[in-house]
Design an enzyme around this catalytic site. Structure first.
Site, short mmCIF file in Angstrom:
data_model
loop_
_atom_site.label_atom_id
_atom_site.label_comp_id
_atom_site.label_asym_id
_atom_site.label_seq_id
_atom_site.Cartn_x
_atom_site.Cartn_y
_atom_site.Cartn_z
N GLN A 187 0.80 -1.23 0.00
CA GLN A 187 0.00 0.00 0.00
C GLN A 187 0.84 1.29 0.00
O GLN A 187 0.50 2.26 -0.70
CB GLN A 187 -0.93 -0.01 1.20
N SER A 193 -3.73 4.79 12.03
CA SER A 193 -4.49 4.00 11.07
C SER A 193 -3.95 4.32 9.69
O SER A 193 -3.90 5.50 9.30
CB SER A 193 -5.97 4.35 11.17
N GLU A 194 -3.54 3.29 8.93
CA GLU A 194 -2.79 3.52 7.69
C GLU A 194 -3.62 4.25 6.63
O GLU A 194 -3.07 4.80 5.68
CB GLU A 194 -2.30 2.18 7.13
N ASN A 195 -4.95 4.26 6.78
CA ASN A 195 -5.77 4.98 5.81
C ASN A 195 -5.86 6.47 6.11
O ASN A 195 -6.62 7.18 5.47
CB ASN A 195 -7.17 4.36 5.71
N SER A 220 0.71 8.99 5.16
CA SER A 220 0.58 7.91 6.13
C SER A 220 1.77 6.95 6.05
O SER A 220 2.34 6.53 7.06
CB SER A 220 -0.72 7.14 5.87
#
Lengths: 231, 218
Positions: free
Chosen positions: A101, B45-47, B87
């Site tokens: 990601q 939180s990676e988002n 992030s």
């Protein structure tokens, strides 16, 4: 100020051809361009390559484009919530490029920022590293990853003005602002469209220079994947 | 044997005041429930959120506010929102001090496999590869054995790996183990009522036992 407004989602996506490379914002179903996805479903196009962190769920988001067999290839980091995706993949009907990601985010960012490649530690020693150049810096090994660009980046913001300046809300920001500069044409759909001068310049997350088309979307469903509450 | 909540409770003891922490999906998420109230830590939180709050009340549920597991969450005073590139700059840049995540396999040299079962499961790695390549301290929370009873602590991972030489500590339903820099699982603590022999028989990688192994204290 240059006026970037188009009438609606239909007008915004009308010239997207078969075989186009698209980027779509969103994490899970949060911050996805719902109106543009619906408008794409009405076009007679296919063989799309879509860069998106996730692939929607079976009956919502990008999952709808997959179901209609409009997608040739997905470039994503996590596709776990979509059974149709998994079926098409295991049957060989769909190509997929799974990317860490952070590497995906940085490839998109680099694509819009004029950086052709960069080195990252993510994926060293794994399948992801196969065929890629590695280099050691200060005793640690890194992989070279290339920038990603798209024909169209399709994003969703909370508020925007007619010049394309955007403000996001909550964790619906995610990939949306970084995809704007990485598309030759960036289409932004917003919940609230205002005139220039109505947004505080201090609060703008994505400058309008990256946005070519903007419209106010309607009927947002904002489906929740996992509704968790406390008492 | 420990329950999932007890594994989370034991891992919470590894958390230090002032840390920024990323919790993976599953047992790691439960760790948040056992961090003492007087400790100041920030969950990432990676988002795109620092400062994850508890699940919201029904009337406060916001579809624009989710965690990396796509669950609806809330924010805290002082929370901050950012995009996905930012992030992972935080993660790769070493600003997140501690990563706690689940695993399907861990090898005795600290390799971890948790993203793919060839021919069976195609989900993707999400942010796991970035996290394990970058965090200074990585703790794995998992069951000691698979559902079919096979040890998940192996000489070498059999599944496609997520990262190499990265796991520092493992907390399972049976034991707390550390990865020796030269290879091998050092047995540090036993779950209440579990013997060293039990753990030995369920660890297929090299197990290092130094003297008496104490029972875990909660």
């Amino acid at each position: 100020m240059i006026n970037k407004t188009v009438k609606d989602a239909k007008a915004a996506v009308a010239d997207i051809p078969s075989g186009a490379m698209l980027m779509m914002g969103g994490f899970g179903l949060s911050g996805i361009p719902e109106n543009c996805i619906s408008a794409l479903l009405d076009l007679d196009i296919n063989n799309l390559t879509i860069v998106s962190n996730n692939a929607g769920v079976d009956d919502f988001g990008i999952g709808l484009l997959l179901k209609k067999h409009m997608v040739k290839k997905m470039i994503s980091s996590y596709v776990g919530e979509n059974a149709e995706f998994e079926r098409q993949l295991l049957q060989g009907e769909l190509e997929v490029d799974l990317i860490p990601q952070g590497t995906l985010a940085e490839r998109v960012r680099a694509g819009g920022a004029g950086i052709p490649a960069f080195f990252t530690p993510a994926g060293v020693g794994t399948e992801v590293a196969e065929g890629k150049e590695t280099r050691e810096f200060d005793g640690k090994v890194y992989l070279m990853e290339r920038a990603l660009k798209a024909d169209f980046s399709i994003i969703k913001a909370w508020k925007g003005d007619t010049a394309g300046n955007l403000i996001f809300k909550g964790t619906a920001r995610n990939f949306n602002p970084i995809m704007a500069p990485a598309g030759k044409i960036c289409i932004a759909e917003v919940e609230v469209l205002v005139g220039v001068g109505e947004l505080d310049p201090n609060e703008i997350h994505c400058p309008g220079i990256y946005v070519q088309r903007i419209f106010q979307g309607k009927n947002y469903e904002k489906r929740i994947e996992k509704r968790t509450v406390s008492n | 044997m420990l329950s999932k909540d007890q594994i989370a409770q034991r891992i919470a003891k590894e958390v230090k005041n002032g840390q920024y922490i990323n919790l993976g999906i599953g047992i790691p998420t439960l760790v948040a429930n056992y961090i003492p109230d007087d400790m100041e830590v920030v969950l990432q939180s990676e988002n795109g959120l620092l400062g994850i709050g508890p699940f919201p009340k029904e009337e406060d549920v916001d579809p624009d506010l989710i965690n990396a597991g796509k669950q609806t969450i809330s924010m805290l005073k002082g929370s901050v929102l950012f995009d996905s590139a930012e992030s992972f700059a935080m993660i790769r840049g070493g600003h997140v001090h501690l990563t706690i995540l689940g695993a399907m396999e861990v090898s005795e040299n600290g390799d971890i496999a948790n993203w793919k079962i060839p021919g069976k499961m195609v989900k993707g790695m999400g942010g796991a590869m970035d996290l394990v390549a970058s965090a200074e301290n990585i703790i794995v929370a998992m069951q000691h054995c698979s559902k079919s009873g096979e040890s998940k602590l192996l000489p070498k991972c059999t599944l496609p790996i997520t990262g190499v030489h990265c796991v520092k500590k493992i907390v399972t339903d049976l034991a707390v183990l550390e990865v020796h820099p030269a290879g091998g699982f050092i047995l540090k603590e036993r779950a209440p009522g579990v013997s060293v022999e039990d753990i030995k028989s369920k660890t297929s990688g090299k197990l290092i036992i130094n003297g008496e192994v104490p029972e875990m204290v909660f």
